[in-house]
Design an enzyme around this catalytic site. Structure first.
Site, mmCIF file in Angstrom:
data_model
loop_
_atom_site.group_PDB
_atom_site.id
_atom_site.type_symbol
_atom_site.label_atom_id
_atom_site.label_comp_id
_atom_site.label_asym_id
_atom_site.label_seq_id
_atom_site.Cartn_x
_atom_site.Cartn_y
_atom_site.Cartn_z
ATOM 1 N N LYS A 70 34.099 38.438 51.775
ATOM 2 C CA LYS A 70 35.430 39.014 51.494
ATOM 3 C C LYS A 70 35.221 40.527 51.371
ATOM 4 O O LYS A 70 34.790 41.029 50.340
ATOM 5 C CB LYS A 70 35.980 38.421 50.191
ATOM 6 N N GLU A 95 26.131 43.872 41.352
ATOM 7 C CA GLU A 95 25.767 45.290 41.427
ATOM 8 C C GLU A 95 27.021 46.074 41.089
ATOM 9 O O GLU A 95 27.961 46.131 41.885
ATOM 10 C CB GLU A 95 25.236 45.639 42.821
ATOM 11 N N CYS A 115 27.345 54.330 43.920
ATOM 12 C CA CYS A 115 27.017 53.727 42.621
ATOM 13 C C CYS A 115 25.823 54.418 41.968
ATOM 14 O O CYS A 115 25.732 54.505 40.758
ATOM 15 C CB CYS A 115 26.735 52.248 42.799
ATOM 16 N N GLU A 148 32.746 55.973 34.500
ATOM 17 C CA GLU A 148 32.399 56.190 35.910
ATOM 18 C C GLU A 148 33.610 56.790 36.626
ATOM 19 O O GLU A 148 34.671 56.184 36.677
ATOM 20 C CB GLU A 148 32.010 54.860 36.576
HETATM 21 P P1 NAD Z 1 36.270 46.640 42.920
HETATM 22 O O1 NAD Z 1 35.558 45.913 41.839
HETATM 23 O O2 NAD Z 1 37.678 47.077 42.658
HETATM 24 O O3 NAD Z 1 36.352 45.759 44.242
HETATM 25 C C1 NAD Z 1 35.192 45.259 44.868
HETATM 26 C C2 NAD Z 1 35.548 43.994 45.616
HETATM 27 O O4 NAD Z 1 35.930 43.002 44.686
HETATM 28 C C3 NAD Z 1 36.709 44.149 46.598
HETATM 29 O O5 NAD Z 1 36.435 43.410 47.761
HETATM 30 C C4 NAD Z 1 37.857 43.536 45.829
HETATM 31 O O6 NAD Z 1 38.878 43.035 46.652
HETATM 32 C C5 NAD Z 1 37.156 42.427 45.080
HETATM 33 N N1 NAD Z 1 37.850 41.945 43.869
HETATM 34 C C6 NAD Z 1 38.675 42.637 43.041
HETATM 35 N N2 NAD Z 1 39.113 41.829 42.046
HETATM 36 C C7 NAD Z 1 38.542 40.608 42.245
HETATM 37 C C8 NAD Z 1 38.610 39.366 41.560
HETATM 38 N N3 NAD Z 1 39.349 39.211 40.452
HETATM 39 N N4 NAD Z 1 37.893 38.331 42.041
HETATM 40 C C9 NAD Z 1 37.128 38.462 43.152
HETATM 41 N N5 NAD Z 1 37.053 39.616 43.852
HETATM 42 C C10 NAD Z 1 37.746 40.676 43.404
HETATM 43 O O7 NAD Z 1 35.342 47.860 43.317
HETATM 44 P P2 NAD Z 1 35.656 49.023 44.350
HETATM 45 O O8 NAD Z 1 36.686 49.934 43.720
HETATM 46 O O9 NAD Z 1 35.933 48.425 45.674
HETATM 47 O O10 NAD Z 1 34.245 49.766 44.447
HETATM 48 C C11 NAD Z 1 33.816 50.753 43.574
HETATM 49 C C12 NAD Z 1 32.879 50.196 42.518
HETATM 50 O O11 NAD Z 1 31.768 49.565 43.138
HETATM 51 C C13 NAD Z 1 32.280 51.263 41.620
HETATM 52 O O12 NAD Z 1 32.333 50.844 40.296
HETATM 53 C C14 NAD Z 1 30.843 51.364 42.094
HETATM 54 O O13 NAD Z 1 29.932 51.848 41.137
HETATM 55 C C15 NAD Z 1 30.559 49.974 42.487
HETATM 56 N N6 NAD Z 1 29.418 49.927 43.395
HETATM 57 C C16 NAD Z 1 28.221 49.462 42.898
HETATM 58 C C17 NAD Z 1 27.098 49.430 43.704
HETATM 59 C C18 NAD Z 1 25.773 48.947 43.165
HETATM 60 O O14 NAD Z 1 24.897 48.658 43.951
HETATM 61 N N7 NAD Z 1 25.584 48.861 41.867
HETATM 62 C C19 NAD Z 1 27.166 49.861 45.024
HETATM 63 C C20 NAD Z 1 28.403 50.333 45.499
HETATM 64 C C21 NAD Z 1 29.515 50.344 44.662
#
Ligand code: NAD
Length: 504
Positions: free
Chosen positions: A194, A269, A303, A398
């Site tokens: 997804k 992550e 991240c 963040e």
């Molecule tokens: P997000 O958590 O809003 O969304 C990530 C994914 O989760 C999307 O595909 C979204 O549709 C899905 N999602 C949202 N709510 C959900 C739910 N209730 N159930 C299942 N799936 C759901 O994150 P974002 O805004 O897309 O990305 C930014 C974040 O990602 C930042 O916090 C960043 O630090 C983190 N990030 C972490 C790493 C790492 O390796 N630690 C790497 C890249 C990004």
């Protein structure tokens, strides 16, 4: 911008739009077939460059996820038994195709995410490297240990856990998806992916290339849609055995709760507020280069960005003054221009969030020493806050943009307290020439990954992941297989050990 880079930018943009033309209607890939949603619902895919619509994607829900999960379940029965050598060849073929389409993938990523071509041009190469790395480990994925005991031979083996859900964010979607999908396939798992709703283009390309390489139908399924509907359904589906998730910490909590009734194994992550700690004895020029690079590259939407700068007080003013000058020269602009450092942030809502921290910095009494501007659309300039305290929101939360918060410290103990004084614990960067202190400090840091006198240089065998609210589990090398596989112990009696006779 020179006229040369303007024409390169134009050429890049035209090529990206041409590549995007055939992706104007994004559908799900379920069991090897491209399908719309049963409801007929779609959503707009918008480029952050000028907020225009570049595609429409099918909006999946529980029905599509159910079919994708069932397809993955069926495909697992054969995929798990495909010889490791054959899986290896297939994964290398996927890598070949990714490399052959490197320019297309890079330009689509720029168009869809606003990341700059300067950094995206290596996105496909890194993704291909992920596939090659895990392709070469297909044959050792099942390896176990021999644990002899008196009268017994114990040995372990690893077996694919089953269909897994992979849920990815919008920041560097192509590279990140391959980082999860490649080890899952190498382990023998099937996948329901997804992708993030704000940048779904290249997930579709990845799925197409996997099919073209000959990946059997149902082994990789891609369902587009929103987190609350499609994402949630993946985490709740009984056939999905584990969830590999990259995204925000708060979403991780939701996923854990959603997956609880079906006892999902999770790998998270999540977010970070990573410190870069600079001692006065460090190579300050290199520390400065790394600090600037690690916050202002990839739009700061990274991240592992070094978003908190902790500098020893004796060099704090000079270091931050130089950093402010460098930040002012970091170029925000057209992401298709090879000379641009920072492109538009992903979405107006995200810009609003990032800019709210500029207001918060002023309210909390920090100084905006560079940037802090939103000159147009989704563009934000390289920003530096100085004179901050660790208890301010700009030091704790963040921001996920090109925004750096600088805090002075007096001694090693204070530096460690500040570095660890956040909820997150993903990465940390440490600059000192004192070898003993480097190790001592690295051991004391609450972070999954520490780089000493280095920017974030990844070696694919090493464990990648965070502590505290930054994640659960590790990726990379064999660590990935610990997640995508179950360890089984087989105990074989070598002789006749006593068996109590009941009812004899
Ligand atoms: P997000 O958590 O809003 O969304 C990530 C994914 O989760 C999307 O595909 C979204 O549709 C899905 N999602 C949202 N709510 C959900 C739910 N209730 N159930 C299942 N799936 C759901 O994150 P974002 O805004 O897309 O990305 C930014 C974040 O990602 C930042 O916090 C960043 O630090 C983190 N990030 C972490 C790493 C790492 O390796 N630690 C790497 C890249 C990004």
């Amino acid at each position: 911008m020179s006229s040369q880079t303007i024409s390169q930018a134009q050429a890049n943009r035209e090529r990206a739009l041409r590549y995007a033309e055939r992706l104007r209607e994004l559908r799900h890939l379920i069991g090897g077939r491209w399908e719309g949603s049963a409801s007929g619902e779609t959503f707009e895919v918008i480029t952050p460059i000028d907020d225009t619509v570049i595609a429409r994607a099918a909006a999946g829900g529980p029905e599509e996820v159910d079919r994708a999960a069932r397809a993955a379940e069926t495909a697992f029965e054969t995929w798990r038994g495909v010889p490791a050598k054959a899986r290896k060849r297939l994964l290398h073929r996927i890598a070949d195709l990714i490399e052959a389409h490197a320019e297309e993938i890079a330009l689509l990523e720029v168009l869809d995410t606003g990341q700059t071509v300067r950094f995206m041009k290596s996105a496909a190469a890194r993704a291909a490297e992920n596939f090659r790395f895990f392709a070469d480990r297909c044959e050792s994925a099942a390896d176990g240990r021999s644990l002899p005991a008196d009268g017994f031979l114990n040995y372990t083996l690893r077996q694919a856990i089953g269909p897994v859900g992979v849920i990815t964010p919008w920041n560097t979607p192509f590279m990140l998806s391959t980082w999860k999908i490649a080890p899952a396939l190498a382990a023998g798992c099937t996948v329901v992916h997804k992708p993030a709703e704000w940048s779904p283009l290249t997930a579709t390309r990845l799925a197409e290339l996997c099919l073209e390489a000959g990946l059997p139908e149902g082994v990789l399924n891609t369902v587009h849609g929103f987190g609350e509907t499609a994402g949630r359904a993946v985490t709740e589906h009984e056939a999905v055995r584990a969830i590999a998730f990259v995204g925000e910490s708060a979403t991780g909590s939701h996923i854990m709760a959603q997956g609880a009734p079906t006892l999902k194994r999770v790998h998270f992550e999540l977010g970070g507020k990573n410190p870069v700690v600079v001692f006065a004895d460090a190579d300050l020029e290199r520390a400065l280069d790394a600090a600037v690079f690690m916050i202002y590259s990839l739009n700061g939407e990274r991240c592992t960005s070094s978003s908190r700068l902790l500098v020893e007080r004796s060099v704090y003013d000079a270091f931050t003054a130089e950093l402010a000058e460098r930040a002012k020269r970091v170029r925000t602009g057209d992401p298709f221009d090879p000379a641009t450092d920072i492109g538009p942030l992903i979405h107006p809502k995200h810009v609003e969030k990032v800019m709210s921290y500029v207001a918060a910095a002023r309210e909390e009494g920090a100084t905006v020493a560079a940037g802090g501007e939103n000159p147009a659309g989704n563009f934000v300039t390289a920003t530096l806050f100085t004179g901050a305290r660790n208890d301010m929101r700009i030091s704790q939360e963040e921001i996920f943009g090109p925004v750096l918060t600088a805090i002075p410290f007096d001694d090693e103990a204070e530096a460690l307290r500040l570095a660890n004084g956040v909820r997150y614990g993903l990465a940390a960067y440490l600059w000192t020439r004192d070898v003993a202190r480097a190790h001592r400090f690295a051991h004391g840091l609450e972070a999954g990954m520490v780089w000493v006198n280095s920017q974030n240089v990844r070696h694919l065998s090493t464990p990648f992941g965070g502590t505290k609210r930054s994640g659960i589990g590790r990726d990379g090398g064999d660590y990935s297989f610990d997640f995508y596989m179950e360890t089984k112990n087989v105990a074989v009696a070598l002789g006749e050990h006593p068996i109590p006779k009941l009812g004899a």
